[in-house]
Design an enzyme around this catalytic site. Structure first.
Site, PDB file in Angstrom:
ATOM      1  N   LYS A 162       0.845  -1.192   0.000  1.00  0.00           N
ATOM      2  CA  LYS A 162       0.000   0.000   0.000  1.00  0.00           C
ATOM      3  C   LYS A 162       0.878   1.239   0.000  1.00  0.00           C
ATOM      4  CE  LYS A 162      -3.894  -2.186   0.318  1.00  0.00           C
ATOM      5  NZ  LYS A 162      -4.737  -2.281  -0.831  1.00  0.00           N
ATOM      6  N   ASP A 163       0.303   2.345  -0.455  1.00  0.00           N
ATOM      7  CA  ASP A 163       1.043   3.604  -0.521  1.00  0.00           C
ATOM      8  C   ASP A 163       1.528   4.029   0.855  1.00  0.00           C
ATOM      9  OD1 ASP A 163       0.581   3.762  -3.225  1.00  0.00           O
ATOM     10  OD2 ASP A 163      -1.270   4.901  -2.979  1.00  0.00           O
ATOM     11  N   ARG A 164       2.741   4.554   0.877  1.00  0.00           N
ATOM     12  CA  ARG A 164       3.306   5.028   2.131  1.00  0.00           C
ATOM     13  C   ARG A 164       2.592   6.296   2.593  1.00  0.00           C
ATOM     14  NH1 ARG A 164       7.711   4.858   5.392  1.00  0.00           N
ATOM     15  NH2 ARG A 164       8.330   6.821   6.325  1.00  0.00           N
ATOM     16  N   ARG A 165       2.333   7.200   1.688  1.00  0.00           N
ATOM     17  CA  ARG A 165       1.747   8.489   2.058  1.00  0.00           C
ATOM     18  C   ARG A 165       0.232   8.419   1.960  1.00  0.00           C
ATOM     19  NH1 ARG A 165       4.441  13.420  -0.550  1.00  0.00           N
ATOM     20  NH2 ARG A 165       3.404  14.345   1.230  1.00  0.00           N
TER      21      ARG A 165
END
Length: 191
Positions: A126-129
Site C-alpha cells: 500500500k502507498d506510504r503516504r
C-alpha cells in the site's frame, strides 16, 4: 481420574459448576491432596477434561479450589489449542496504518517477535503516504503475539483476527478501493 479423586458428591458439584458457568456453585474444593505429582496431574486433567473452562488453584491447606474460568487464563486456552482447532496455521488480521510502508511495518513486527519477514504475507503493498487498511497473514504466529506489537508504533493498529489454512501472497489481491481527498486545493471551477 477426576471422579476418583473427587468422589461422587464433589464431582457432581464440579459438573454443576461447569454446566452453570460458575453460577451455582461458585466454587468447589477438593479433599486434601498431599503429593505434588498428584496435584499436578489433577490440574492437567481438569484443564483437559473441561477444556480450560474451569480454573484450578491451590489453597494453603493442600486442597484445590475449582471455579469457572472468567477469562483470566484465555492466553493459556489459546496456547493450548492446536492450529487445527484454531482454524488453520495462518493468523489473518487487518492492518491499519498511516503514512507507513507495508514492508516497514512487517519488518518491525518480525523483529519484535523474533521471526523472519517471510512468515508474513500480504496481497499487495500500500502507498506510504496514505491511510490504508489491508489484510495480512502470519504463518504459525498467534493473534496474542501480534496484538501488542502496535503499542510502540504510532499510526499502526491491528484487529479482526481469524485463522485460515491459506496465507496471503502478492497477487492475491482482487481489487482496490480508494477514497481520494484533496486538501488545500487552489483549483477554481469554470463557470
Amino acid at each position: 481420574m477426576v471422579e476418583e479423586l473427587l468422589g461422587e458428591k464433589v464431582f457432581a458439584s464440579v459438573e454443576a459448576l461447569f454446566v452453570t458457568h460458575g453460577k451455582e456453585p461458585k466454587e468447589v474444593f477438593t479433599v486434601e491432596i498431599d503429593k505434588k505429582e498428584a496435584r499436578t496431574k489433577f490440574h492437567k486433567t481438569m484443564r483437559k477434561v473441561f477444556n480450560n473452562k474451569l480454573e484450578t488453584t491451590m489453597t494453603d491447606d493442600a486442597r484445590i479450589r475449582i471455579s469457572w474460568n472468567q477469562g483470566k487464563n484465555n492466553r493459556r486456552l489459546q496456547k493450548s489449542l492446536s492450529w487445527a482447532e484454531l482454524g488453520g496455521v495462518y493468523c489473518q488480521f487487518s492492518l491499519y496504518k498511516e503514512n507507513r510502508d507495508t514492508m516497514e511495518v512487517i519488518s518491525n513486527f518480525s523483529k519484535a517477535i523474533g521471526t523472519h519477514t517471510r512468515n508474513f504475507g500480504y496481497a499487495g503493498t500500500k502507498d506510504r503516504r496514505a491511510v490504508t487498511v489491508q489484510r495480512v497473514s502470519a504463518h504459525k504466529i498467534r493473534a496474542e503475539r501480534i496484538e501488542p506489537l502496535t503499542k510502540n508504533l504510532r499510526g499502526v493498529k491491528v484487529g479482526n483476527f481469524s485463522y485460515s489454512n491459506n496465507g496471503l501472497q502478492l497477487g492475491d489481491l482482487s481489487g482496490n478501493e480508494f477514497t481520494i481527498v484533496l486538501r488545500h486545493s487552489s483549483y477554481l471551477p469554470l463557470v
